[in-house]
Design an enzyme around this catalytic site. Structure first.
Site, PDB file in Angstrom:
ATOM      1  N   ASP A  66      38.183  -2.911  34.826  1.00  9.66           N
ATOM      2  CA  ASP A  66      38.834  -1.634  34.544  1.00  9.66           C
ATOM      3  C   ASP A  66      38.029  -0.475  35.131  1.00  9.66           C
ATOM      4  O   ASP A  66      38.465   0.676  35.096  1.00  9.66           O
ATOM      5  CB  ASP A  66      39.063  -1.439  33.044  1.00  9.66           C
ATOM      6  CG  ASP A  66      37.782  -1.397  32.225  1.00  9.66           C
ATOM      7  OD1 ASP A  66      36.701  -1.681  32.767  1.00  9.66           O
ATOM      8  OD2 ASP A  66      37.866  -1.070  31.023  1.00  9.66           O
ATOM      9  N   SER A  67      36.879  -0.793  35.730  1.00 11.65           N
ATOM     10  CA  SER A  67      36.142   0.196  36.518  1.00 11.65           C
ATOM     11  C   SER A  67      36.983   0.740  37.662  1.00 11.65           C
ATOM     12  O   SER A  67      36.654   1.779  38.238  1.00 11.65           O
ATOM     13  CB  SER A  67      34.851  -0.419  37.068  1.00 11.65           C
ATOM     14  OG  SER A  67      35.111  -1.649  37.727  1.00 11.65           O
TER      15      SER A  67
ATOM     16  N   ASP B 119      39.743  -7.655  33.353  1.00 10.20           N
ATOM     17  CA  ASP B 119      39.412  -6.846  32.187  1.00 10.20           C
ATOM     18  C   ASP B 119      40.657  -6.511  31.377  1.00 10.20           C
ATOM     19  O   ASP B 119      41.714  -6.197  31.945  1.00 10.20           O
ATOM     20  CB  ASP B 119      38.776  -5.518  32.622  1.00 10.20           C
ATOM     21  CG  ASP B 119      37.271  -5.525  32.519  1.00 10.20           C
ATOM     22  OD1 ASP B 119      36.724  -6.310  31.719  1.00 10.20           O
ATOM     23  OD2 ASP B 119      36.625  -4.737  33.232  1.00 10.20           O
TER      24      ASP B 119
ATOM     25  N   LYS C 143      38.317 -10.588  30.175  1.00  7.66           N
ATOM     26  CA  LYS C 143      37.096 -10.050  29.575  1.00  7.66           C
ATOM     27  C   LYS C 143      37.467  -8.910  28.643  1.00  7.66           C
ATOM     28  O   LYS C 143      38.334  -8.097  28.963  1.00  7.66           O
ATOM     29  CB  LYS C 143      36.130  -9.546  30.656  1.00  7.66           C
ATOM     30  CG  LYS C 143      34.828  -8.945  30.081  1.00  7.66           C
ATOM     31  CD  LYS C 143      33.804  -8.649  31.160  1.00  7.66           C
ATOM     32  CE  LYS C 143      34.106  -7.404  31.950  1.00  7.66           C
ATOM     33  NZ  LYS C 143      34.063  -6.164  31.124  1.00  7.66           N
TER      34      LYS C 143
ATOM     35  N   GLU D  83      35.655  -6.012  25.669  1.00  9.05           N
ATOM     36  CA  GLU D  83      34.435  -5.381  25.185  1.00  9.05           C
ATOM     37  C   GLU D  83      34.362  -5.438  23.659  1.00  9.05           C
ATOM     38  O   GLU D  83      35.385  -5.485  22.985  1.00  9.05           O
ATOM     39  CB  GLU D  83      34.391  -3.917  25.644  1.00  9.05           C
ATOM     40  CG  GLU D  83      34.340  -3.753  27.155  1.00  9.05           C
ATOM     41  CD  GLU D  83      34.295  -2.296  27.583  1.00  9.05           C
ATOM     42  OE1 GLU D  83      34.120  -1.415  26.714  1.00  9.05           O
ATOM     43  OE2 GLU D  83      34.450  -2.028  28.793  1.00  9.05           O
TER      44      GLU D  83
ATOM     45  N   GLU E  69      25.510  -5.207  29.394  1.00  8.92           N
ATOM     46  CA  GLU E  69      25.406  -4.041  30.279  1.00  8.92           C
ATOM     47  C   GLU E  69      24.399  -3.014  29.766  1.00  8.92           C
ATOM     48  O   GLU E  69      24.374  -2.700  28.579  1.00  8.92           O
ATOM     49  CB  GLU E  69      26.780  -3.375  30.436  1.00  8.92           C
ATOM     50  CG  GLU E  69      26.756  -2.161  31.363  1.00  8.92           C
ATOM     51  CD  GLU E  69      28.141  -1.648  31.722  1.00  8.92           C
ATOM     52  OE1 GLU E  69      28.211  -0.592  32.389  1.00  8.92           O
ATOM     53  OE2 GLU E  69      29.146  -2.287  31.342  1.00  8.92           O
TER      54      GLU E  69
END
Length: 267
Positions: A45-46, A84, A113, A115, A182
């Site tokens: 999602d970056s 993501d 993925k 978070e 991270e």
């Protein structure tokens, strides 16, 4: 190169072979990567920041992630494709989390993925139960930068350190096959990596993880801002800029197009 699977990821933990992972958001980049020995592609999602120009990742939607995952998957890379889950696509309830994870798999990802730490345990279990591999992500979690007080290194206090270790163990117990850590203090990451039976993948968290991941724009020197933990292996921004300027010069001086760039009818 044969298709990389989550079993290969887990095996690398025991063989101590480092896992290599990069982001990719489009077909041509994924096609180039497909001819390398890279282990995994993260459709991150970056992309909100490095492709779409947002200040953070919070505005990235499921539609964005599905579109970019499809583009990467069309390159048919042998690397493990991890997509993501964007902000608010999995936090509301487990039912919508499973549905959205399924949409990313249908778009071509091999795993997803998400978070978060122990608070995501039930969500991880539900997604894994549906047959979808899950990669965890702790430490600096960019979707939660508002709650964290900004983009900062995590683990400065004993409370944060204890929580990170607890999060990693709870996520492993929930069924994640690997864990991204991270921007976290390196001594904590070393402890976590030694405790877990699943591989850890670092970004800004030192050399003690079982693998590393970088944003490809940072690696290629394309980012407007490069974080302290990233390394640029080439300055593509300069190369591209020089190529554009040379094109401008050639057009203005009638050096382009040349004869080989067009066709004339025979008389």
């Amino acid at each position: 190169m044969k298709k990389v699977t989550i079993r290969d990821f887990i095996k690398k933990k025991s063989t101590k072979e480092k896992i290599t992972m990069l982001t990719a958001y489009d077909y041509p980049t994924a096609k180039i990567i497909s001819n390398t020995g890279l282990d995994s592609i993260l459709v991150g999602d970056s992309l909100g920041m490095v492709v779409l120009g947002y200040a953070n990742t919070l505005n990235v939607t499921m539609r964005d992630m599905i579109s970019h995952t499809r583009a990467v998957a069309r390159a048919n890379p042998p690397q493990l494709i991890v997509a993501d889950m964007p902000f608010l696509s999995y936090e509301i309830d487990t039912k919508s989390a499973v549905k959205n994870a399924g949409l990313l798999v249908k778009a071509g990802s091999d795993a997803i993925k998400l978070e978060g730490g122990e608070e995501m345990k039930d969500t991880v279990k539900a997604i894994v139960k549906a047959g979808i591999p899950v990669m965890g992500h702790i430490g600096l979690t960019p979707q939660r930068f508002l709650r964290l007080g900004g983009f900062r290194t995590i683990g400065k206090t004993k409370q944060e350190e204890d929580q990170l270790i607890k999060d990693s163990l709870e996520l492993e117990d929930a069924g994640v096959f690997s864990l991204v850590i991270e921007n976290t203090y390196v001594d904590i990451v070393k402890r976590i990596t030694e405790k877990l039976n699943i591989p850890t993948i670092c970004i800004g968290a030192g050399p003690y993880c079982d693998g590393q991941v970088l944003v490809i724009n940072d690696l290629l020197g394309l980012s407007e801002f490069t974080p302290y933990f990233a390394k640029s292996y080439v300055n593509l921004k300069e190369i591209i800029s020089n190529a554009i300027n040379q094109y401008i010069i050639d057009v203005k001086n009638n050096k382009f197009p040349e004869k080989q760039h067009y066709k004339e009818r025979e008389s």
